[in-house]
Scaffold this active site. Structure first.
Site, mmCIF file in Angstrom:
data_model
loop_
_atom_site.group_PDB
_atom_site.id
_atom_site.type_symbol
_atom_site.label_atom_id
_atom_site.label_comp_id
_atom_site.label_asym_id
_atom_site.label_seq_id
_atom_site.Cartn_x
_atom_site.Cartn_y
_atom_site.Cartn_z
ATOM 1 N N HIS A 246 0.855 -1.334 -0.077
ATOM 2 C CA HIS A 246 -0.068 0.108 -0.096
ATOM 3 C C HIS A 246 0.982 1.261 0.099
ATOM 4 O O HIS A 246 0.348 2.154 -0.712
ATOM 5 C CB HIS A 246 -0.811 0.224 1.280
ATOM 6 C CG HIS A 246 -2.164 -0.853 1.077
ATOM 7 N ND1 HIS A 246 -2.355 -1.972 1.015
ATOM 8 C CD2 HIS A 246 -3.568 -0.262 0.789
ATOM 9 C CE1 HIS A 246 -3.399 -2.502 0.737
ATOM 10 N NE2 HIS A 246 -4.253 -1.526 0.697
ATOM 11 N N ASP A 273 -6.341 -3.061 7.346
ATOM 12 C CA ASP A 273 -7.155 -2.957 6.241
ATOM 13 C C ASP A 273 -7.474 -4.379 5.283
ATOM 14 O O ASP A 273 -7.545 -4.366 4.151
ATOM 15 C CB ASP A 273 -6.667 -1.840 5.055
ATOM 16 C CG ASP A 273 -7.803 -1.289 4.063
ATOM 17 O OD1 ASP A 273 -9.019 -1.682 4.269
ATOM 18 O OD2 ASP A 273 -7.328 -0.615 3.172
#
Ligand SMILES: [Zn+2]
Length: 383
Positions: A246, A273
């Site tokens: 990410h 996440d």
């Protein structure tokens, strides 16, 4: 799941706010009653840790799923499976994070997650988000900010909603910031195209958290310092998805070194996440009403957009420790005390101190999770 567990945990490396020291931990009625040179009070079960680390259980502010299941599906069994999966990785408390969808479905998802052991509350990731920064979320269900729409969405769940992500540049969003605060939830910036000035204005109006810093927001450009620049200079707490995908490893170092230099490492929380494919083999899974695909450790939509992660907080902590050269104590605060503070629960959770809830994790010397305890009861062993 109230419990009245009593337990003497012996011979542990206690990771306390003031450093690591060898000792015992006495749990009474599910809370830490004593730490250090504690003698056995007799007739209490004992657990010898063989010198393992004893740390507070991890707290994850941003979890969509795991073990094949998705909180947004609104199935209580799925919600329990997700919490149990993350507990195997040391997470004793998480926010069930719900993606935009039809209102009824979002409300069903909230109802399914509330009361599940290990679920501390709800993180609404939308629906008042900017379609330009949708990421993997389905912009079909994004709404323009409106108090009326917000009240209808959250009615009856006000006490359970702990965090609401919104895009502050949308007309009416700043009024919603106050509305979110009024139900006791944290107003957070995310999935936003806000400029530096727009983001700064939102922080002045009371937004004080940033959802997955760097992802689905405007980046740091030298003439347009963007949402990332505003976030760093604000006092807001920051989430980072530290999975090596990410955000670039150098971004992790930049953020950590910037905060550490200001004595503000306490603002940073690692989040997973995690989506349904976490803990599962390669294949196709769901996020809301979308198909997501796990391949080579990355979760993406068919058009290659990143769709959450397969991360768990044990791995996130180890990644941060290595990437940013953190001490064990500092790395642990990123998954314990810091997220607890975001939730206003820092006297109860995320700390190995007398009086705190005995949500604990035992870690092997290589920092893999050996076992997880909820209120002093072992609920899972390793993974
Ligand atoms: Zn998310």
């Amino acid at each position: 799941m109230e419990s009245t567990a009593n337990l003497l945990i012996r011979n542990a490396r206690l990771v306390t706010p003031t450093g690591v020291r060898v000792g015992n931990c006495f749990v009474r009625d599910g809370r830490i009653a004593a730490l250090g040179e504690v003698k056995s009070p007799g007739r209490v079960p004992e657990l010898d840790t063989d010198g393992r680390y004893l740390a507070p259980g991890f707290l994850d502010l941003h979890v969509h799923g795991g073990a094949g299941a998705d909180f947004s599906a609104g199935d209580p069994d799925a919600a329990r499976a997700i919490a149990a999966f993350h507990a195997q990785h040391g997470t004793t408390g998480l926010l069930a994070t719900i993606v935009p969808g039809p209102r009824d479905r979002m409300r069903r998802a909230m109802a399914a997650a509330v009361g599940v052991p290990g679920v501390l509350g709800i993180h609404l990731e939308g629906p008042f988000l900017n379609p330009e920064k949708a990421g993997a979320l389905d912009p079909t269900w994004f709404l323009p900010p409106s108090r009326d729409a917000f009240r209808k969405l959250v009615a009856g769940f006000e006490g359970a909603i702990k965090l609401v992500t919104l895009a502050p540049e949308l007309p009416g969003a700043l009024d919603l910031v106050a509305e979110i605060g009024a139900i006791g939830a944290v107003p957070a910036l995310g999935h936003t195209a806000a400029t530096f000035d727009q983001a700064t204005a939102a922080f002045h109006r009371g937004a004080h958290h940033v959802t997955h810093l760097g992802n689905a927001m405007t980046g740091l450009h030298h003439r347009n310092p963007g949402g990332v620049g505003a976030a760093l200079l604000s006092g807001a707490s920051l989430e980072l998805v530290c999975d090596g995908v990410h955000v670039h490893p150098a971004f992790v170092r930049l953020v950590v070194e910037f905060l550490r230099g200001r004595g503000e490492l306490g603002r940073l929380s690692l989040v997973s996440d995690a989506t349904a494919p976490a803990g599962m083999p390669d294949g196709s899974y769901r996020l809301g009403d979308r198909d997501v695909h796990l391949q080579r450790g990355e979760v993406r939509l068919s058009d290659e957009t990143l769709a959450g992660s397969t991360l768990t907080l044990d791995q996130a902590m180890q990644n941060a420790l290595q990437l940013a050269h953190l001490s064990l104590e500092d790395a642990l605060t990123l998954v314990t005390a810091n997220p607890a503070r975001v939730l206003g629960l820092d006297s109860q959770l995320g700390t190995l101190t007398v009086g705190a809830r005995a949500d604990l994790v035992l870690l092997d010397p290589d920092l893999t999770v050996s076992s997880t305890l909820h209120r002093g009861e072992i609920t899972s062993r390793g993974s």
